[in-house]
Scaffold this active site. Structure first.
Site, PDB file in Angstrom:
ATOM      1  N   GLY A  45       0.845  -1.182   0.000  1.00  0.00           N
ATOM      2  CA  GLY A  45       0.000   0.000   0.000  1.00  0.00           C
ATOM      3  C   GLY A  45       0.878   1.228   0.000  1.00  0.00           C
ATOM      4  CD  GLN A  50       3.882   5.764   2.296  1.00  0.00           C
ATOM      5  OE1 GLN A  50       2.808   5.283   1.956  1.00  0.00           O
ATOM      6  NE2 GLN A  50       4.863   5.021   2.783  1.00  0.00           N
ATOM      7  CB  CYS A  98       5.795   2.207   6.838  1.00  0.00           C
ATOM      8  SG  CYS A  98       5.339   3.718   5.975  1.00  0.00           S
ATOM      9  CG  LEU A  99       6.542   1.061   0.592  1.00  0.00           C
ATOM     10  CD1 LEU A  99       5.830   1.562  -0.654  1.00  0.00           C
ATOM     11  CD2 LEU A  99       7.592   0.028   0.222  1.00  0.00           C
ATOM     12  CG  HIS A 140      -0.062   1.720   7.511  1.00  0.00           C
ATOM     13  ND1 HIS A 140       0.946   1.217   8.298  1.00  0.00           N
ATOM     14  CD2 HIS A 140       0.556   2.456   6.547  1.00  0.00           C
ATOM     15  CE1 HIS A 140       2.120   1.650   7.836  1.00  0.00           C
ATOM     16  NE2 HIS A 140       1.910   2.393   6.767  1.00  0.00           N
ATOM     17  CD  GLU A 141      -0.854   2.752   2.974  1.00  0.00           C
ATOM     18  OE1 GLU A 141      -0.272   3.854   2.900  1.00  0.00           O
ATOM     19  OE2 GLU A 141      -0.235   1.678   3.049  1.00  0.00           O
ATOM     20  CG  HIS A 144       1.189   7.301   5.293  1.00  0.00           C
ATOM     21  ND1 HIS A 144       2.434   7.631   5.768  1.00  0.00           N
ATOM     22  CD2 HIS A 144       1.212   5.955   5.125  1.00  0.00           C
ATOM     23  CE1 HIS A 144       3.183   6.535   5.882  1.00  0.00           C
ATOM     24  NE2 HIS A 144       2.461   5.495   5.517  1.00  0.00           N
TER      25      HIS A 144
HETATM   26 ZN   LIG Z   1       3.144   3.581   5.516  1.00  0.00          ZN
END
Ligand SMILES: [Zn+2]
Length: 175
Positions: A45, A50, A98-99, A140-141, A144
């Site tokens: 995701g 990001q 997380c990326l 989670h997303e 952000h």
């Molecule tokens: Zn993340």
């Protein structure tokens, strides 16, 4: 415009993202770039901040739950201007990564069941009630979009232990 992945320490990850006024070609291009970078870095995701764009858009790829109780991944689902309501008071804890925080995996406690209202990639409104592994990536997303990272939701002593790793990420990716 060339988009790149943004890492912990980049101020864009701490901003409150703005609503998308219109789902136009620019937003479609943004979604395309999000998918490209999510795949490039093997994410499940990704949220627009990001990749450096402070807009309320995210995608995730959890499509269902397998017989083993773990997620089954598929084509990315798009959420634009999402509104989330927690349903009930059940919570559960699972590991997350997380990326923007490479190599960090920590347990995060989140609501189990949520209701989501959002627009899809065509600007069409949809509503869904999801739980467990289908709710977790949305939460989670969505964090952000509010400048929140999963490390903000871990136990304080765990965060303390992560401090050197976080410092390293910040140093490695800040230019
Ligand atoms: Zn993340």
């Amino acid at each position: 415009m060339a988009y790149e992945l943004c890492y912990f320490g980049n101020p864009v990850l701490r901003q409150k993202a703005s609503e998308v006024a219109e789902v136009n070609d620019e937003i479609k291009e943004l979604i395309g770039e999000m998918i490209r970078l999510m795949k490039k870095y093997n994410g499940m995701g990704i949220a627009a901040p990001q990749i450096g764009v402070s807009k309320r858009v995210f995608i995730h790829t959890v499509r269902g739950i397998g017989e083993d109780g773990y997620p089954v991944y598929g084509s990315p689902k798009v959420y634009i201007n999402p509104k989330i309501t927690v349903v009930g008071d059940e919570e559960w804890t699972e590991g997350e990564g997380c990326l923007s925080l490479p190599k960090i995996y920590e347990d995060v406690t989140r609501p189990y069941k949520i209701k989501v209202e959002a627009l899809d990639e065509d600007g069409k409104a949809f509503e869904e009630e999801v739980d467990g592994w289908l709710a977790r990536p949305v939460l989670h997303e969505n964090d952000h979009l509010n400048g929140v990272l999963f490390i903000d939701r871990i136990l304080p002593h765990r965060k303390k232990l992560l401090a050197p790793q976080l410092k390293k990420i910040k140093k490695k990716f800040s230019k």
